[in-house]
Design an enzyme around this catalytic site. Sequence first.
Site, PDB file in Angstrom:
ATOM      1  N   CYS A 113      54.290  30.906 -12.706  1.00 55.62           N
ATOM      2  CA  CYS A 113      55.312  31.310 -13.631  1.00 55.62           C
ATOM      3  C   CYS A 113      55.860  29.834 -14.358  1.00 55.62           C
ATOM      4  O   CYS A 113      56.086  30.122 -15.496  1.00 55.62           O
ATOM      5  CB  CYS A 113      56.419  31.865 -12.903  1.00 55.62           C
ATOM      6  SG  CYS A 113      57.074  30.965 -11.796  1.00 55.62           S
ATOM      7  N   GLU A 138      63.128  37.657 -11.717  1.00 50.69           N
ATOM      8  CA  GLU A 138      62.368  36.288 -12.090  1.00 50.69           C
ATOM      9  C   GLU A 138      61.121  36.811 -12.662  1.00 50.69           C
ATOM     10  O   GLU A 138      60.216  37.471 -12.155  1.00 50.69           O
ATOM     11  CB  GLU A 138      61.946  35.790 -10.541  1.00 50.69           C
ATOM     12  CG  GLU A 138      63.149  35.435  -9.682  1.00 50.69           C
ATOM     13  CD  GLU A 138      63.959  34.198  -9.949  1.00 50.69           C
ATOM     14  OE1 GLU A 138      63.593  33.534 -10.852  1.00 50.69           O
ATOM     15  OE2 GLU A 138      65.245  34.179  -9.654  1.00 50.69           O
ATOM     16  N   LYS A 140      57.633  45.596  -1.467  1.00 48.11           N
ATOM     17  CA  LYS A 140      56.811  46.145  -2.095  1.00 48.11           C
ATOM     18  C   LYS A 140      55.687  45.138  -2.666  1.00 48.11           C
ATOM     19  O   LYS A 140      55.805  44.300  -3.759  1.00 48.11           O
ATOM     20  CB  LYS A 140      57.114  47.095  -3.498  1.00 48.11           C
ATOM     21  CG  LYS A 140      56.256  48.292  -3.762  1.00 48.11           C
ATOM     22  CD  LYS A 140      54.951  47.940  -4.143  1.00 48.11           C
ATOM     23  CE  LYS A 140      54.635  47.671  -5.487  1.00 48.11           C
ATOM     24  NZ  LYS A 140      53.402  46.978  -6.192  1.00 48.11           N
ATOM     25  N   GLU A 163      52.351  34.280 -22.431  1.00 51.68           N
ATOM     26  CA  GLU A 163      52.104  33.902 -20.983  1.00 51.68           C
ATOM     27  C   GLU A 163      50.784  34.297 -20.859  1.00 51.68           C
ATOM     28  O   GLU A 163      50.244  35.482 -20.803  1.00 51.68           O
ATOM     29  CB  GLU A 163      53.047  34.438 -20.254  1.00 51.68           C
ATOM     30  CG  GLU A 163      52.874  34.007 -18.795  1.00 51.68           C
ATOM     31  CD  GLU A 163      53.762  34.689 -17.717  1.00 51.68           C
ATOM     32  OE1 GLU A 163      53.969  35.806 -17.663  1.00 51.68           O
ATOM     33  OE2 GLU A 163      54.445  33.841 -17.099  1.00 51.68           O
TER      34      GLU A 163
END
Length: 501
Positions: free
Chosen positions: A305, A270, A194, A404
């Site tokens: 990331c 993750e 996906k 973040e």
Amino acid sequence: MTKIPAPTREDWEHLATNLTFTNQAFINGEYVDALSGATFACESPIDGRILTQVASCDAADADLAVKAARNAFESGIWRDLPPAKRKQILLKFADLIAKNRDELALLETLDMGKPIRFSSSVDIGGTARAISWTAEAIDKVYGEIAPTPTNQMGLITREAVGVVAAIVPWNFPLLMASWKFAPALAMGNSVILKPSEKSPLTALRVAGLAKEAGIPDGVFNVLPGFGTTVGKALALHMDVDTLAFTGSTAVAKQLMIYAGESNMKRVWLEAGGKSPNIVFADAPNLEKAAEATAQGIAFNMGQVCTAGTRLLVEASIKDKFVTLVKAALVKWQPNHPLDPNTLNGAIVDKQQLSKVLGYIEKGQQEGASLLAGGEQAFQESGGYYVQPTVFTDAKNTMQIASEEIFGPVLSVLTFDSMEDAIKQANDTIYGLAAAVWTADLNKAHKTAKALRAGSVWINNYDGGDMTAPFGGFKQSGKGRDKSLHAFDKYTEIKATWLSFE
Ligand code: NAD
């Protein structure tokens, strides 16, 4: 031998005008529309142009894909192949990706805004490498035999888990996907990929290459979809055995809930990061550290990331070092992504750009000092660009230094001792990566050991290759991609105990 000249911006633009987009889902070996007929617009952040309309799948399409994946798995058409045969097919898949590198790199750049040089080398080159490295390992992974008395034998073997749903983000669309589907396929599973609604095009294109390579129908499926609908349907599905996810920590937590609410499927995550980059005054080469710091925050427009979003610099060298970082960031100013010299391109979409600009505003309100950048760029292009931005006088209590951002915004903090550096570095909910710069071996090892992060880099930023596991401590996730450790996610371990008369 005459050397073929590297493609110019004009060459890439010419290729782009002739490019066709694969925009249907891929289920059971066929490209198909969503059952509902729904589509969503796929926009290029380079100039805001709509590239194509992509099939928007929902729970009904997810059901079809899961059925196809389950049937393929139960038939044994893939999992029961000799390992060397699966290896051969996956190597061909990697080869086809490498052969179609220009087309795939262009799709990635148009869809996501990253510079073509990196789409080609890091994303598509990296994807082919991830698949071939993993394929090479298939027939080199052995089981174990338990230490038993002579009248017994304990066999410890790995088996494919079954149907794996891989839900992936937009920042390295195909590369992140390959870190999931390569080991999952290698171990004999069926996969439903996906992709993110922000960057579905390469995943859709490679589905056809998977078939061309010889991966049987139903074993590799791709379901694009707008919003959370199709991802949620897969995560709640009673016949999906494993969910492999890369994305934000907020969605990662939600997926654990979906697993608990459905069939307790295995969930591997993750997730986000806020990585510290610690520079001691005795770093062996401050210029090199500054170059790496600039790259660590600006590469992929900061949408990484592991981006080194928190620079922790020893107070005694702060002024000198941030001046070097500011100078090193000059070459990371955004430019047109199809220019082969460009290092920094567009932010993925308008929503992400607003988020980044919002944090830049917040940093100023929180009392950090704006040292560089802070502005949107190339507004006239219709695309989404922002200057690499540096805030000094930041603290972990500020939102810019604790949340973040996923954009090129660096927060600079200072420390006075190794203990202070470690304390500030670990003062985060995340634990994905960290870097340490020092010439002192003792200090390097002591700090590396104390850092609560899945990857620690000493005197480099973002080092590693397919041989090294990748994943996070704390709220950065659970499980590891890459290396042989990735196989743990896609296999069950079986103990078979034999008794002899
Ligand atoms: P995201 O969490 O918004 O989306 C990731 C994927 O999940 C997308 O495909 C999205 O459509 C899907 N999704 C969203 N909501 C869902 C739901 N409720 N149910 C099921 N699926 C859902 O993340 P993003 O914005 O695409 O990517 C950026 C994030 O990814 C950042 O947080 C970044 O740190 C993280 N990331 C982590 C790693 C890593 O290896 N740790 C690597 C790359 C990116």
